[in-house]
Design a protein around this motif. Sequence first.
Motif, short mmCIF file in Angstrom:
data_model
loop_
_atom_site.label_atom_id
_atom_site.label_comp_id
_atom_site.label_asym_id
_atom_site.label_seq_id
_atom_site.Cartn_x
_atom_site.Cartn_y
_atom_site.Cartn_z
N VAL A 3 1.11 -1.43 -0.17
CA VAL A 3 0.13 0.06 0.71
C VAL A 3 0.89 0.88 -0.10
N ILE A 4 1.10 2.28 -0.44
CA ILE A 4 1.46 3.33 -0.86
C ILE A 4 0.30 4.75 -1.63
N ALA A 5 0.36 5.05 -0.86
CA ALA A 5 -0.58 6.61 -1.19
C ALA A 5 -1.33 6.08 -0.82
N ALA A 7 8.65 8.46 0.93
CA ALA A 7 9.42 7.89 0.89
C ALA A 7 9.78 6.94 2.38
N HIS A 8 9.05 6.55 3.05
CA HIS A 8 8.95 5.71 3.61
C HIS A 8 8.36 4.58 3.49
N GLU A 9 6.98 4.91 3.17
CA GLU A 9 6.47 4.08 1.90
C GLU A 9 7.39 2.77 1.10
N VAL A 10 7.79 3.88 0.69
CA VAL A 10 8.41 3.13 -1.19
C VAL A 10 9.35 1.91 -0.12
N VAL A 11 10.10 2.69 0.95
CA VAL A 11 11.62 2.64 1.97
C VAL A 11 10.54 0.98 2.09
N ARG A 12 9.89 0.72 3.23
CA ARG A 12 8.62 -0.01 3.20
C ARG A 12 9.04 -1.18 2.30
N ALA A 13 8.20 -0.80 1.25
CA ALA A 13 7.92 -1.90 0.28
C ALA A 13 8.59 -3.02 -1.01
N MET A 14 9.85 -1.53 -0.29
CA MET A 14 11.51 -2.28 -2.05
C MET A 14 12.10 -2.84 -0.59
N THR A 15 11.83 -2.85 0.59
CA THR A 15 12.76 -3.73 1.19
C THR A 15 12.11 -5.05 2.01
N LYS A 16 10.65 -5.09 1.71
CA LYS A 16 10.04 -5.78 1.70
C LYS A 16 9.93 -6.79 0.67
N LEU A 17 10.23 -6.82 -0.20
CA LEU A 17 10.57 -7.08 -1.56
C LEU A 17 12.33 -7.57 -1.93
N GLY A 18 13.24 -7.17 -1.20
CA GLY A 18 14.34 -7.96 -0.99
C GLY A 18 15.52 -6.52 -1.77
N PHE A 19 15.13 -6.01 -2.06
CA PHE A 19 16.28 -4.54 -2.60
C PHE A 19 16.63 -3.81 -1.27
#
Length: 104
Positions: A4-6, A60-72
């Motif tokens: 979930v982003i925005a 930025a936190h929303e994107v960081v959370r999503a990218m971290t969960k994806l393994g980036f």
Amino acid sequence: MRCVIARFPFELTKNGVLETMKGIKPEPVTGESVLIGRREYPVKQVGAVITRQDRRDFTAHEVVRAMTKLGFTCRAAGTETAPPATGLSPVQQASALLGTPTAI
């Protein structure tokens, strides 16, 4: 994976993000960043590309959370991108980091 982003749900995959960001030139990094492939992108640029939303609509936190969960790999603002090359072997580097022994 559902992210979930925005306040909007997105179904993102690591391969999908890699494919979407292929051919996108990274902007200069001034804050938090994401390593995608061998390139470092600002998180707001990645969020805008993968969601097709205005950068003001998400954090930025929303994107960081999503990218971290994806393994980036995500980096916080102000962290170095690469450690300085010292010409020491890995054992010498570890020894230098540990320092000299002290008497107790």
